[in-house]
Design a protein around this motif. Structure first.
Motif, mmCIF file in Angstrom:
data_model
loop_
_atom_site.group_PDB
_atom_site.id
_atom_site.type_symbol
_atom_site.label_atom_id
_atom_site.label_comp_id
_atom_site.label_asym_id
_atom_site.label_seq_id
_atom_site.Cartn_x
_atom_site.Cartn_y
_atom_site.Cartn_z
ATOM 1 N N LEU A 77 0.512 -11.753 1.112
ATOM 2 C CA LEU A 77 0.148 -10.990 -0.078
ATOM 3 C C LEU A 77 -1.265 -10.427 0.034
ATOM 4 O O LEU A 77 -1.518 -9.287 -0.362
ATOM 5 N N LYS A 78 -2.179 -11.225 0.599
ATOM 6 C CA LYS A 78 -3.546 -10.728 0.777
ATOM 7 C C LYS A 78 -3.562 -9.537 1.726
ATOM 8 O O LYS A 78 -4.258 -8.546 1.486
ATOM 9 N N GLU A 79 -2.773 -9.623 2.813
ATOM 10 C CA GLU A 79 -2.696 -8.503 3.760
ATOM 11 C C GLU A 79 -2.109 -7.267 3.085
ATOM 12 O O GLU A 79 -2.604 -6.148 3.278
ATOM 13 N N LEU A 80 -1.035 -7.463 2.288
ATOM 14 C CA LEU A 80 -0.412 -6.333 1.596
ATOM 15 C C LEU A 80 -1.365 -5.722 0.575
ATOM 16 O O LEU A 80 -1.415 -4.497 0.418
ATOM 17 N N ASP A 81 -2.120 -6.583 -0.140
ATOM 18 C CA ASP A 81 -3.102 -6.068 -1.093
ATOM 19 C C ASP A 81 -4.141 -5.203 -0.374
ATOM 20 O O ASP A 81 -4.533 -4.147 -0.870
ATOM 21 N N GLY A 82 -4.563 -5.666 0.800
ATOM 22 C CA GLY A 82 -5.508 -4.879 1.594
ATOM 23 C C GLY A 82 -4.912 -3.537 1.987
ATOM 24 O O GLY A 82 -5.594 -2.501 1.930
ATOM 25 N N GLY A 83 -3.615 -3.539 2.376
ATOM 26 C CA GLY A 83 -2.930 -2.291 2.735
ATOM 27 C C GLY A 83 -2.848 -1.334 1.553
ATOM 28 O O GLY A 83 -3.060 -0.126 1.695
#
Length: 197
Positions: A77-83
């Motif tokens: 989720l953190k990676e997706l939020d960054g994306g």
């Protein structure tokens, strides 16, 4: 000479007594452990809670696995939020570029299709008849950019003019107020201009 024999005999009795006491204590401890173990099993059978320990162990393993999966999902989720943040930054940058090009007087050209050597390019002027034609209609079409009140240039790569018109109408449907006002093949001075019909 009799005293030392009696003394050693006495120490031997003490040591035998101590060994016997420790042996009896160990035996008593073992018997007590067995009684407790069998008592626990009997209680588990009586109350139908056999296999509780196994269930607890299984649940503990499941809990550990679920925690690990939860940690993995949090990272994803953190990676997706960054994306998403990157995409939003790119969108803002593109919106700024569009606004700057409008203010500098450059004409915005929208492209449909991909440039192919075998396909000609058609230039069309498209307008939205609902934009800027009244307060009621404008409020109904608030999501349409106000620039569509003026004809917008669209370049379409297609095999024919009819296919180019179909592609434009697929991207900018007439049901939403879009209308092709004119169309011609690009860089072709002798090509007749097709008026909207």
């Amino acid at each position: 000479m009799a005293f030392p024999i009696r003394g050693s005999h006495m120490w031997q009795n003490y040591s035998n007594t101590l060994i016997s006491a420790f042996g009896l204590a160990g035996l008593g401890f073992g018997i007590g452990k067995l009684v407790i173990l069998f008592g626990e099993r009997a209680i588990e059978r009586r109350h139908g809670s056999e296999g509780v320990r196994d269930a607890i162990a299984r649940r503990a393993k499941m809990e550990t696995k679920l925690e690990a999966r939860r940690a993995d999902r949090i990272l994803e989720l953190k990676e997706l939020d960054g994306g998403v943040e990157d995409v939003l930054r790119q969108r803002k940058a593109m919106e700024r570029q569009i606004e700057e090009s409008r203010q500098s007087g450059e004409r915005l050209v929208r492209l449909i299709g991909e440039e192919l050597q075998s396909s000609p390019c058609y230039v069309a002027m498209v307008v939205n008849k609902y934009v800027g034609t009244g307060a009621v209609q404008q409020s109904q079409h608030a999501l349409v950019d106000p620039s569509w009140a003026q004809p917008q240039m669209i370049e379409v790569w297609a095999r024919s003019m009819a296919e180019a018109r179909m592609e434009i109408e697929r991207r900018y449907p007439p049901a939403f107020g879009y209308a092709v006002t004119r169309m011609q093949e690009f860089l072709s001075a002798d090509t007749p201009i097709a008026k909207a019909g």
